[in-house]
Motif scaffolding. Structure first.
Motif, PDB file in Angstrom:
ATOM      1  N   VAL A   1       0.843  -1.199   0.000  1.00 42.57           N
ATOM      2  CA  VAL A   1       0.000   0.000   0.000  1.00 42.57           C
ATOM      3  C   VAL A   1       0.879   1.251   0.000  1.00 42.57           C
ATOM      4  O   VAL A   1       0.521   2.283  -0.575  1.00 42.57           O
ATOM      5  CB  VAL A   1      -0.957  -0.004   1.209  1.00 42.57           C
ATOM      6  N   MET A   2       2.055   1.149   0.616  1.00 44.61           N
ATOM      7  CA  MET A   2       2.993   2.279   0.629  1.00 44.61           C
ATOM      8  C   MET A   2       3.383   2.696  -0.782  1.00 44.61           C
ATOM      9  O   MET A   2       3.737   3.847  -1.027  1.00 44.61           O
ATOM     10  CB  MET A   2       4.250   1.903   1.422  1.00 44.61           C
ATOM     11  N   ASP A   3       3.322   1.756  -1.736  1.00 47.17           N
ATOM     12  CA  ASP A   3       3.728   2.050  -3.113  1.00 47.17           C
ATOM     13  C   ASP A   3       2.665   2.829  -3.892  1.00 47.17           C
ATOM     14  O   ASP A   3       2.893   3.191  -5.051  1.00 47.17           O
ATOM     15  CB  ASP A   3       4.042   0.751  -3.859  1.00 47.17           C
ATOM     16  N   LEU A   4       1.516   3.070  -3.287  1.00 46.56           N
ATOM     17  CA  LEU A   4       0.437   3.785  -3.979  1.00 46.56           C
ATOM     18  C   LEU A   4       0.585   5.302  -3.876  1.00 46.56           C
ATOM     19  O   LEU A   4      -0.269   6.040  -4.368  1.00 46.56           O
ATOM     20  CB  LEU A   4      -0.919   3.353  -3.415  1.00 46.56           C
ATOM     21  N   GLY A   5       1.648   5.752  -3.243  1.00 46.38           N
ATOM     22  CA  GLY A   5       1.901   7.193  -3.170  1.00 46.38           C
ATOM     23  C   GLY A   5       0.857   7.952  -2.387  1.00 46.38           C
ATOM     24  O   GLY A   5       0.466   9.067  -2.758  1.00 46.38           O
ATOM     25  N   ILE A   6       0.388   7.373  -1.296  1.00 45.83           N
ATOM     26  CA  ILE A   6      -0.661   8.018  -0.507  1.00 45.83           C
ATOM     27  C   ILE A   6      -0.138   9.262   0.198  1.00 45.83           C
ATOM     28  O   ILE A   6       0.889   9.227   0.867  1.00 45.83           O
ATOM     29  CB  ILE A   6      -1.230   7.032   0.536  1.00 45.83           C
ATOM     30  N   GLU A   7      -0.851  10.364  -0.003  1.00 44.55           N
ATOM     31  CA  GLU A   7      -0.616  11.598   0.751  1.00 44.55           C
ATOM     32  C   GLU A   7      -1.815  11.779   1.680  1.00 44.55           C
ATOM     33  O   GLU A   7      -2.919  12.070   1.231  1.00 44.55           O
ATOM     34  CB  GLU A   7      -0.498  12.801  -0.192  1.00 44.55           C
ATOM     35  N   ALA A   8      -1.595  11.584   2.960  1.00 48.18           N
ATOM     36  CA  ALA A   8      -2.721  11.632   3.895  1.00 48.18           C
ATOM     37  C   ALA A   8      -3.317  13.034   4.000  1.00 48.18           C
ATOM     38  O   ALA A   8      -4.516  13.181   4.222  1.00 48.18           O
ATOM     39  CB  ALA A   8      -2.291  11.141   5.267  1.00 48.18           C
ATOM     40  N   TYR A   9      -2.486  14.049   3.837  1.00 46.13           N
ATOM     41  CA  TYR A   9      -2.989  15.420   3.963  1.00 46.13           C
ATOM     42  C   TYR A   9      -2.402  16.291   2.853  1.00 46.13           C
ATOM     43  O   TYR A   9      -1.214  16.241   2.564  1.00 46.13           O
ATOM     44  CB  TYR A   9      -2.622  16.006   5.333  1.00 46.13           C
ATOM     45  N   ARG A  10      -3.255  17.091   2.237  1.00 45.24           N
ATOM     46  CA  ARG A  10      -2.844  18.078   1.240  1.00 45.24           C
ATOM     47  C   ARG A  10      -3.544  19.397   1.573  1.00 45.24           C
ATOM     48  O   ARG A  10      -4.754  19.392   1.823  1.00 45.24           O
ATOM     49  CB  ARG A  10      -3.260  17.646  -0.172  1.00 45.24           C
ATOM     50  N   PRO A  11      -2.817  20.506   1.565  1.00 47.55           N
ATOM     51  CA  PRO A  11      -3.468  21.787   1.868  1.00 47.55           C
ATOM     52  C   PRO A  11      -4.611  22.068   0.886  1.00 47.55           C
ATOM     53  O   PRO A  11      -4.428  21.997  -0.331  1.00 47.55           O
ATOM     54  CB  PRO A  11      -2.324  22.804   1.689  1.00 47.55           C
TER      55      PRO A  11
END
Length: 209
Positions: A49-59
């Protein structure tokens, strides 16, 4: 032997919660949580799942949320990652006669929480270790079970666990009640080597794995 769900007390990874649903397939559970039928990955492990490029927060934008889904013991389940908000849609998940349980494994304070919905209605919920405060259309739905497990006194307003009891022991007793009442089970392998398809349910993660 069943794996049950009591082992989830020790969950210490970046997964945000677990949703169980009875009466729909794993794919349908993902769709009701906001997933796209045509945008599932091949089965992947928890580490991938780490390889999916997850950004938990974006302004000023949605963070990314992903679920991996499967089935065990007559229930479908979804493991939530990142800023998934699929579990907040429990009433939608449980429409048309479906049952749904949402476990949020926060440690100590605020406490982990359990929510149960059926047929589109939030039936009951409470914090683990704080079972004297219950909510929903049927807040006392699990009261008899909690009393039988010596979590609460028969009045439902008095906690029986010692004040100095480790929160892990307190949580395990209540999760045992939920496990037995609904027949829930989840193999720890799903958070190790087992592979499950993943769906994006929020934001714009890269699902091209």
């Amino acid at each position: 032997m069943s794996d049950g769900i009591q082992w989830l007390v020790g969950l210490e990874n970046w997964m945000s919660s677990v949703v169980f649903a009875r009466g729909i397939s794993a794919q349908e559970l993902a769709l009701r949580m906001g997933g796209d039928r045509d945008k599932a990955t091949v089965p992947i492990t928890d580490d991938q799942v780490m390889d999916l490029g997850i950004e938990a927060y974006r302004p000023c934008e949605d963070g990314d949320g992903v679920v991996r889904v499967g089935e065990q013991g007559g229930w479908s389940f979804a493991l939530e990652y990142g800023h998934s908000t699929g579990g907040e849609r429990l009433e939608e998940i449980s429409r048309d006669g479906v049952e749904a349980v949402h476990y949020v494994p926060i440690q100590e304070h605020p406490p982990a929480t359990v929510f149960y919905s059926r047929d589109g209605v939030s039936r009951c919920g409470f914090g683990l270790g704080e079972e004297i405060w219950r909510w929903g259309e049927e807040p006392d739905l699990l009261l008899a079970d909690l009393v039988a497990a010596q979590v609460l006194d028969p009045d439902g307003a008095t906690l029986l666990h010692p004040e100095d009891e480790p929160y892990t022991d307190t949580y395990r007793r209540t999760l045992g009640v939920v496990e037995r009442r609904f027949g829930l089970s989840l193999s720890p392998a799903y958070l190790r080597e087992a592979r499950l398809p993943a769906y994006a349910v929020r934001g714009t993660p890269d699902m091209r794995i």
